[in-house]
Design a protein around this motif. Structure first.
Motif, PDB file in Angstrom:
ATOM      1  N   ASN A 354       0.818  -1.196   0.000  1.00  0.00           N
ATOM      2  CA  ASN A 354       0.000   0.000   0.000  1.00  0.00           C
ATOM      3  C   ASN A 354       0.861   1.261   0.000  1.00  0.00           C
ATOM      4  OD1 ASN A 354      -2.606   1.105   0.062  1.00  0.00           O
ATOM      5  ND2 ASN A 354      -2.347   1.592   2.223  1.00  0.00           N
ATOM      6  N   ARG A 355       1.967   1.213   0.734  1.00  0.00           N
ATOM      7  CA  ARG A 355       2.881   2.354   0.750  1.00  0.00           C
ATOM      8  C   ARG A 355       3.465   2.587  -0.637  1.00  0.00           C
ATOM      9  NH1 ARG A 355       6.490   3.715   5.440  1.00  0.00           N
ATOM     10  NH2 ARG A 355       5.153   3.646   7.246  1.00  0.00           N
ATOM     11  N   VAL A 356       3.887   1.490  -1.278  1.00  0.00           N
ATOM     12  CA  VAL A 356       4.463   1.621  -2.615  1.00  0.00           C
ATOM     13  C   VAL A 356       3.450   2.278  -3.542  1.00  0.00           C
ATOM     14  CG1 VAL A 356       5.317   0.355  -4.613  1.00  0.00           C
ATOM     15  CG2 VAL A 356       5.993  -0.346  -2.304  1.00  0.00           C
ATOM     16  N   LYS A 357       2.197   1.818  -3.445  1.00  0.00           N
ATOM     17  CA  LYS A 357       1.145   2.334  -4.310  1.00  0.00           C
ATOM     18  C   LYS A 357       0.935   3.831  -4.106  1.00  0.00           C
ATOM     19  CE  LYS A 357      -2.253  -0.851  -4.429  1.00  0.00           C
ATOM     20  NZ  LYS A 357      -3.573  -1.287  -3.927  1.00  0.00           N
ATOM     21  N   ASN A 358       1.089   4.284  -2.868  1.00  0.00           N
ATOM     22  CA  ASN A 358       0.809   5.691  -2.563  1.00  0.00           C
ATOM     23  C   ASN A 358       2.054   6.575  -2.554  1.00  0.00           C
ATOM     24  OD1 ASN A 358      -2.083   5.767  -2.112  1.00  0.00           O
ATOM     25  ND2 ASN A 358      -1.662   4.367  -0.427  1.00  0.00           N
ATOM     26  N   GLY A 359       3.170   6.004  -3.007  1.00  0.00           N
ATOM     27  CA  GLY A 359       4.372   6.823  -3.060  1.00  0.00           C
ATOM     28  C   GLY A 359       4.934   7.188  -1.706  1.00  0.00           C
ATOM     29  N   VAL A 360       4.770   6.301  -0.747  1.00  0.00           N
ATOM     30  CA  VAL A 360       5.347   6.543   0.577  1.00  0.00           C
ATOM     31  C   VAL A 360       6.585   5.670   0.726  1.00  0.00           C
ATOM     32  CG1 VAL A 360       4.930   6.416   3.056  1.00  0.00           C
ATOM     33  CG2 VAL A 360       3.054   6.937   1.500  1.00  0.00           C
ATOM     34  N   PRO A 361       7.684   6.232   1.209  1.00  0.00           N
ATOM     35  CA  PRO A 361       8.891   5.412   1.355  1.00  0.00           C
ATOM     36  C   PRO A 361       8.640   4.193   2.243  1.00  0.00           C
ATOM     37  CG  PRO A 361       9.404   7.728   1.713  1.00  0.00           C
ATOM     38  CD  PRO A 361       7.917   7.634   1.583  1.00  0.00           C
ATOM     39  N   VAL A 362       9.081   3.024   1.773  1.00  0.00           N
ATOM     40  CA  VAL A 362       9.019   1.832   2.621  1.00  0.00           C
ATOM     41  C   VAL A 362      10.348   1.765   3.356  1.00  0.00           C
ATOM     42  CG1 VAL A 362       8.744  -0.652   2.687  1.00  0.00           C
ATOM     43  CG2 VAL A 362       7.545   0.685   0.963  1.00  0.00           C
TER      44      VAL A 362
END
Lengths: 459, 290
Positions: A354-362
């Motif tokens: 979900n983070r990847v999808k929303n452009g949030v750093p993992v």
């Protein structure tokens, strides 16, 4: 009339009947259910809900989205409408415990064996008189956010694409000046609007060697006017009046606006923790390769702490033990509990996806739990979904793993202390001739008055 | 006896809904708040009677003094800046012949916009740096940008300016209604006697609105004394408490600290001050009249 009565009785029976059936099911109201606009988050929760209800058929999961806010909280709690489990801010636990709004979950945690797996500093934040009232969603440790676009423009990058960042506060002033001169943007975003100002300043003052509250002979003393605090405050004053590297009006900057400043290039450096990494990216659209988190600069004598705390899940005071257990089980499915099961692994993966999808750093979360296998599992998943260049974060993570770097907030009347410090900050960034020592003397005596009134008296 | 009461019944029935609403939504909470100020509480659950303990603690709190004096400063500035504005506006609009309706609507418009939206709008006007609206306007005249709301001696007048902009329109309409109720024959007679515009203003208009102005003055004091969201949004009480108010303290006790008894005790203090002010004011006015 008779007919009517019979009809009425029948109706009553039906209602009561269904109530008896319903009572068998434990109702779990999930306050952290995502808001309707967050479509992909909801999908994730729907999946978790389905899995959970399959595994625990006696529990009914009810979405009860609640975004914590101090002005809605008390009416909700007092009217008995608080969700079973909800997320709150890291500033709130002690206040909510004192107000009797949240449930003591020590017994349930012991049953699960989680009480001994919680990071001790986090546990302290969520406890009162050795009873535990919450579980951590995340913990945070302050570092420094950089806007790399501004660093590039100011020529402050290494050839390998990592930033040359300031290692000491002195260097920070110099770097900030270069950035301001070359780009016109502020070098550093200082907060001075609300208590977050005092919170960030505490971090700065610690690195200047300060201790803001001290205990002597069983009594607590304010220590806001020590030479170290004065030095730190004078440094802040210099940032404004000598170097002129702050944003236009620090007294209008709060926690959120700071991330906006970093994301939009209004400022190049800002104190922030790894748990807020979705703020500049998901919320303000900052490109992933322009963000870095580095250690907080060290003070003149080499002190270099990181202020740490935790974002908790807490539980309605009216929840039953069964409901609490159900809530804890749900955390397992979400991968937020210190256990490694196929479901929790899937939960962590879903979160990373979900983070990847929303452009949030993992990036790795801060270890809120100390269960070894859980930490390892989390690390692996983070690696698998990595979407950023870890060289932009490594120094920060290596630093907070060092001994004696993490430091929990000052223990008593912390928010009041932040309020006092914020007032001084406001004075020094708005008045060129502000007398730092005098202002801190007043802040100190104010805090002392409150400590005597609320803390020392009761001991 | 019964008959007389019978006659009243219709009246009571008509009043009943509003009385019930008043009791439920105003008087009962009001009383509960007074009671609460004498108790310690968890949330809103009263725990035990503590006498004046809450009062002593709020008054001793370092922020109280600043809030107390600031609140009077707000009231003072609101009278200096804001009291005459609606009167002048009303008189001007009353004298206007063309586009009267347009001006009447225009002055009232700021009242139509939700309060918070307006406050945020003014935040942009007062914003520091080159992007603030006021700074842009002054910049055209060659002035350097200022951080307006950070000037501790200016912040209250600036907030009052915004409050005046927002609420003067409604008061103007009240004055305007009174002005239009003045018998035109008075003016005609005065004109025949040779009175100019200033004389007509002094001897007819002002005396005619005197009573209304007196009431509106005390209403304005009561209103401004409870100033809350303007400083809350614009400055959060800063810099260094320069714009904090008693109501802002109430807000902070209630919604930041969940300490309702202390919030209640400051509310009671505010009510007492207003009661005192109103009584004194009415006495003074009466003495003047006699």
């Amino acid at each position: 009339m008779k007919k009517f009565l019979i009809f009425f009785l029948l109706l009553l029976l039906i209602f009561n009947g269904s109530e008896i059936f319903a009572q068998k099911k434990i109702v779990l109201k999930l306050g952290m259910w995502p808001e309707p606009t967050l479509k992909s988050d909801i999908e994730m929760f729907e999946k978790w809900k389905k899995e959970f209800e399959k595994k625990y058929p006696n529990v009914q999961v009810v979405p009860a989205t609640y975004k914590y806010s101090p002005d809605t909280f008390v009416p909700l709690a007092e009217s008995g409408n608080l969700p079973t489990i909800f997320e709150t801010w890291f500033t709130e636990p002690q206040k909510l415990i004192a107000g009797g709004f949240v449930k003591d979950i020590t017994n349930e945690l012991k049953k699960k064996g989680w009480d001994s797996l919680m990071n001790p500093s986090v546990k302290q934040i969520l406890s009162k008189n050795n009873r535990i009232y919450g579980v951590p969603r995340d913990a945070y440790a302050l570092g420094m956010y950089l806007n790399l676009e501004l660093f590039e423009k100011a020529g402050l990058m290494n050839p390998d694409g990592t930033p040359k960042y300031p290692k000491t506060w002195d260097e920070l002033a110099k770097f900030a000046k270069i950035i301001k001169d070359k780009t016109g943007s502020a070098g550093f975003c200082l907060l001075a609007k609300d208590n977050a100002g005092g919170w960030h300043f505490t971090q700065i003052a610690w690195n200047f060697g300060a201790k803001l509250e001290i205990q002597k002979d069983g009594k607590w003393y304010a220590n806001l006017n020590s030479p170290e605090v004065v030095a730190a405050m004078n440094f802040v004053k210099d940032l404004k009046w000598k170097y002129n590297v702050l944003t236009d009006d620090p007294t209008s900057e709060d926690w959120g606006s700071g991330f906006e400043a970093i994301a939009t290039g209004r400022a190049a450096m800002y104190l922030g923790a790894q748990d807020a990494v979705n703020q500049p990216t998901q919320v303000y659209g900052m490109p992933l390769d322009k963000l870095a988190i580095v250690p907080v600069p060290a003070g003149p004598k080499g002190h270099q702490y990181s202020l740490m705390g935790g974002t908790p899940y807490m539980f309605s005071a009216k929840a039953t033990s069964d409901e609490i257990m159900a809530a804890l089980n749900f955390l397992e499915i979400m991968g937020k509990a210190p256990v490694v099961t196929p479901e929790s692994l899937a939960g962590m993966k879903a979160d990373a996806e979900n983070r990847v999808k929303n452009g949030v750093p993992v990036i790795p979360s801060f270890p809120a739990w100390i269960a070894k296998d859980w930490l390892k599992a989390q690390e692996e998943i983070t690696k698998q979904y990595r979407n950023v260049d870890m060289r932009l974060y490594n120094d920060y993570y290596n630093w907070i793993k060092k001994p004696n770097v993490l430091r929990p907030e000052e223990p008593y009347l912390t928010q009041d202390m932040y309020a006092e410090l914020t007032k001084v900050l406001q004075a020094v960034v708005t008045d060129k001739n502000a007398d730092v020592k005098k202002l801190l003397d007043v802040a100190n005596s104010n805090l002392q008055k409150m400590l005597d009134m609320y803390v020392n008296k009761k001991k | 006896m019964f008959k007389r009461h019978k006659k009243d019944i219709a009246g009571w029935i008509i009043m009943a809904p509003s009385i019930i609403l008043f009791v439920f939504f105003l008087w009962e909470p009001l009383l509960a708040s007074v009671v609460m100020s004498f108790y310690s509480a968890k949330g809103i659950r009263l725990e035990r009677f503590v006498g004046f303990q809450n009062y002593i603690e709020v008054v001793q709190h370092p922020d109280f003094k600043a809030a107390f004096f600031n609140t009077f400063l707000y009231t003072f500035w609101s009278l200096v800046i804001g009291f005459l504005v609606p009167i002048i506006l009303a008189i001007i609009i009353n004298e206007i012949i063309h586009f009267k309706g347009f001006f009447r609507v225009s002055v009232y418009l700021p009242n139509v916009i939700p309060g918070l939206a307006v406050a945020i709008m003014w935040l942009y006007i007062y914003r520091a740096g080159k992007t603030g609206l006021l700074n842009i306007l002054l910049g055209k005249l060659g002035f350097p940008p200022q951080a307006w709301l950070t000037k501790s001696h200016l912040v209250i007048p600036l907030i009052v300016l915004f409050m005046t902009w927002r609420s003067a329109g409604a008061t103007t309409l009240i004055y305007l209604a009174r002005l239009q109720g003045i018998d035109p024959e008075l003016y005609e007679a005065a004109t025949i006697d040779g009175a100019g515009i200033w004389a007509r203003l002094k001897y007819i208009t002002l005396p005619q609105i005197y009573n209304l102005a007196r009431t509106l003055l005390i209403l304005q004091i009561i209103f401004v004394f409870q100033v809350l969201y303007e400083p809350l949004v614009l400055t959060n009480g800063g810099p260094n408490n320069a714009s904090t108010t008693l109501m802002l303290l109430v807000y902070k006790y209630a919604f930041e600290k969940f300490d309702y008894p202390k919030a209640a005790s400051i509310s009671v203090i505010i009510a007492l001050i207003l009661l005192l002010l109103t009584t004194v004011y009415n006495r003074l006015v009466k003495v003047n009249e006699e």
